[in-house]
Design a protein around this motif. Structure first.
Motif, PDB file in Angstrom:
ATOM      1  N   MET A  82       1.167  -1.371   0.311  1.00 44.69           N
ATOM      2  CA  MET A  82      -0.194   0.033  -0.182  1.00 44.69           C
ATOM      3  C   MET A  82       1.355   0.892  -0.044  1.00 44.69           C
ATOM      4  O   MET A  82       1.080   2.179  -0.627  1.00 44.69           O
ATOM      5  CB  MET A  82      -0.382   0.093   0.632  1.00 44.69           C
ATOM      6  N   ALA A  83       2.093   1.249   0.972  1.00 44.13           N
ATOM      7  CA  ALA A  83       3.066   2.376   0.666  1.00 44.13           C
ATOM      8  C   ALA A  83       4.103   2.266  -0.661  1.00 44.13           C
ATOM      9  O   ALA A  83       4.163   3.821  -0.730  1.00 44.13           O
ATOM     10  CB  ALA A  83       3.884   1.997   1.212  1.00 44.13           C
ATOM     11  N   GLN A  84       3.533   1.818  -1.810  1.00 43.35           N
ATOM     12  CA  GLN A  84       3.742   1.849  -2.695  1.00 43.35           C
ATOM     13  C   GLN A  84       3.045   2.949  -3.699  1.00 43.35           C
ATOM     14  O   GLN A  84       3.377   2.967  -5.287  1.00 43.35           O
ATOM     15  CB  GLN A  84       4.938   0.514  -3.355  1.00 43.35           C
ATOM     16  N   HIS A  85       1.949   2.504  -3.472  1.00 41.31           N
ATOM     17  CA  HIS A  85       1.231   3.419  -4.280  1.00 41.31           C
ATOM     18  C   HIS A  85       0.330   4.434  -3.024  1.00 41.31           C
ATOM     19  O   HIS A  85      -1.227   4.308  -2.842  1.00 41.31           O
ATOM     20  CB  HIS A  85      -0.151   2.350  -4.390  1.00 41.31           C
ATOM     21  N   PRO A  86       0.468   5.946  -3.069  1.00 40.78           N
ATOM     22  CA  PRO A  86      -0.168   6.611  -2.403  1.00 40.78           C
ATOM     23  C   PRO A  86      -0.854   7.326  -3.044  1.00 40.78           C
ATOM     24  O   PRO A  86      -0.962   7.506  -3.975  1.00 40.78           O
ATOM     25  CB  PRO A  86       0.966   7.911  -1.835  1.00 40.78           C
ATOM     26  N   ALA A  87      -2.023   7.199  -2.264  1.00 39.11           N
ATOM     27  CA  ALA A  87      -3.313   8.117  -3.299  1.00 39.11           C
ATOM     28  C   ALA A  87      -4.633   8.664  -2.313  1.00 39.11           C
ATOM     29  O   ALA A  87      -3.946   9.045  -0.764  1.00 39.11           O
ATOM     30  CB  ALA A  87      -4.189   6.922  -3.409  1.00 39.11           C
ATOM     31  N   GLN A  88      -5.131   9.714  -2.572  1.00 42.47           N
ATOM     32  CA  GLN A  88      -6.180  10.401  -1.359  1.00 42.47           C
ATOM     33  C   GLN A  88      -6.704   9.693  -0.549  1.00 42.47           C
ATOM     34  O   GLN A  88      -6.782   9.033   0.291  1.00 42.47           O
ATOM     35  CB  GLN A  88      -6.302  11.423  -2.299  1.00 42.47           C
ATOM     36  N   GLU A  89      -7.272   8.498  -1.295  1.00 43.33           N
ATOM     37  CA  GLU A  89      -8.332   6.950  -1.073  1.00 43.33           C
ATOM     38  C   GLU A  89      -7.805   5.934  -0.961  1.00 43.33           C
ATOM     39  O   GLU A  89      -8.160   6.284  -2.252  1.00 43.33           O
ATOM     40  CB  GLU A  89      -9.387   7.417  -0.459  1.00 43.33           C
ATOM     41  N   GLN A  90      -7.634   4.865   0.048  1.00 38.70           N
ATOM     42  CA  GLN A  90      -7.218   3.624  -0.504  1.00 38.70           C
ATOM     43  C   GLN A  90      -7.923   2.466   0.295  1.00 38.70           C
ATOM     44  O   GLN A  90      -8.729   2.861   0.832  1.00 38.70           O
ATOM     45  CB  GLN A  90      -5.530   3.358   0.224  1.00 38.70           C
ATOM     46  N   ILE A  91      -8.640   2.133  -0.272  1.00 35.52           N
ATOM     47  CA  ILE A  91      -9.529   1.101  -0.692  1.00 35.52           C
ATOM     48  C   ILE A  91      -9.358  -0.878  -0.759  1.00 35.52           C
ATOM     49  O   ILE A  91      -8.190  -0.863  -1.257  1.00 35.52           O
ATOM     50  CB  ILE A  91     -10.435   1.396  -1.831  1.00 35.52           C
ATOM     51  N   ALA A  92      -9.321  -0.996   0.030  1.00 42.54           N
ATOM     52  CA  ALA A  92      -9.104  -2.400   1.165  1.00 42.54           C
ATOM     53  C   ALA A  92     -10.037  -3.154   0.225  1.00 42.54           C
ATOM     54  O   ALA A  92     -11.323  -2.994   0.761  1.00 42.54           O
ATOM     55  CB  ALA A  92      -8.266  -2.340   2.060  1.00 42.54           C
ATOM     56  N   ILE A  93      -9.838  -4.182  -0.499  1.00 45.00           N
ATOM     57  CA  ILE A  93     -11.223  -5.316  -0.331  1.00 45.00           C
ATOM     58  C   ILE A  93     -10.465  -6.239   0.380  1.00 45.00           C
ATOM     59  O   ILE A  93      -9.546  -6.962  -0.366  1.00 45.00           O
ATOM     60  CB  ILE A  93     -11.402  -5.132  -2.099  1.00 45.00           C
ATOM     61  N   GLY A  94     -11.058  -7.319   0.615  1.00 47.81           N
ATOM     62  CA  GLY A  94     -10.923  -8.281   1.364  1.00 47.81           C
ATOM     63  C   GLY A  94     -11.696  -9.379   2.477  1.00 47.81           C
ATOM     64  O   GLY A  94     -12.428  -8.801   2.678  1.00 47.81           O
ATOM     65  N   ASP A  95     -11.154 -10.827   2.752  1.00 50.72           N
ATOM     66  CA  ASP A  95     -12.037 -11.349   3.103  1.00 50.72           C
ATOM     67  C   ASP A  95     -12.030 -12.301   4.030  1.00 50.72           C
ATOM     68  O   ASP A  95     -12.322 -13.643   5.053  1.00 50.72           O
ATOM     69  CB  ASP A  95     -13.004 -12.380   2.136  1.00 50.72           C
ATOM     70  N   SER A  96     -10.276 -12.089   4.364  1.00 47.26           N
ATOM     71  CA  SER A  96      -9.554 -13.037   5.502  1.00 47.26           C
ATOM     72  C   SER A  96      -8.647 -12.603   6.277  1.00 47.26           C
ATOM     73  O   SER A  96      -8.630 -11.620   6.422  1.00 47.26           O
ATOM     74  CB  SER A  96      -8.632 -13.765   4.266  1.00 47.26           C
ATOM     75  N   VAL A  97      -8.329 -13.479   7.198  1.00 44.61           N
ATOM     76  CA  VAL A  97      -6.769 -12.595   7.885  1.00 44.61           C
ATOM     77  C   VAL A  97      -5.767 -12.435   7.703  1.00 44.61           C
ATOM     78  O   VAL A  97      -5.397 -11.056   8.228  1.00 44.61           O
ATOM     79  CB  VAL A  97      -6.498 -14.429   8.899  1.00 44.61           C
ATOM     80  N   THR A  98      -5.218 -13.168   6.658  1.00 45.98           N
ATOM     81  CA  THR A  98      -4.400 -12.258   5.830  1.00 45.98           C
ATOM     82  C   THR A  98      -4.825 -10.657   5.549  1.00 45.98           C
ATOM     83  O   THR A  98      -3.789 -10.490   4.706  1.00 45.98           O
ATOM     84  CB  THR A  98      -3.654 -13.358   4.228  1.00 45.98           C
TER      85      THR A  98
END
Length: 163
Positions: A82-98
């Motif tokens: 995520m740090a490699q892709h700075p943006a005004q708003e970062q959006i995470a999509i996930g489903d697991s503990v990972t």
């Protein structure tokens, strides 16, 4: 692959928002899954801006697992990616503990399955989703209501490429 990924990728493309896949799985498997699906005439792999996953070196006597972004507890540190892709708003999509560390850092999180339970325990807000149609609909509503400039957003997907 969950329903709606093709449509989500098309939607993000029209909004000029990059879609980045970050997986703790093998890169070759992620690429294989994405190359089998298609958006119209092009494979799903084509609109993906980047893929970060585990690589396997086969040059020695033994297989060697490698990761450019290895973390303390993760073979692929999604927070480092995520740090490699700075943006005004970062959006995470996930489903697991990972996807937990990434989700704790991202300002906007789409969570389902086990990830939603972990986030509930930590009182971290998230947007529930069942398929990528839900993600597309909720992003569209969010961006329309907030009148965000979509170009300043970054979508980071965790383990969403699995079924």
């Amino acid at each position: 692959m969950r329903p709606g990924l093709e449509q989500l990728l098309d939607f993000l493309d029209t909004q000029n928002v990059p879609f980045i896949v970050v997986s703790g799985g093998l890169r070759c498997m992620v690429e294989t899954v994405l190359s089998q699906g298609s958006t119209g005439k092009k494979p799903l792999l084509e609109p993906v801006a980047a893929i970060y996953a585990v690589d396997v070196e086969t040059t020695g006597d033994f297989l060697k697992v490698t990761s450019e972004f290895e973390g303390n507890t993760e073979l692929v540190s999604k927070v480092q990616v995520m740090a490699q892709h700075p943006a005004q708003e970062q959006i995470a999509i996930g489903d697991s503990v990972t996807d937990l560390n990434m989700s704790l850092r991202a300002p906007v999180v789409f969570a389902r399955d086990r990830l939603s339970k972990y986030l509930d325990e930590r009182q971290k807000p998230y947007i529930p989703w069942d398929d990528f149609f839900d993600v597309q609909q909720k992003l569209s509503q969010r961006w329309n209501s907030q009148q965000l400039t979509a170009k300043s957003c970054e979508t980071i997907a965790g383990a969403c490429e699995s079924s």
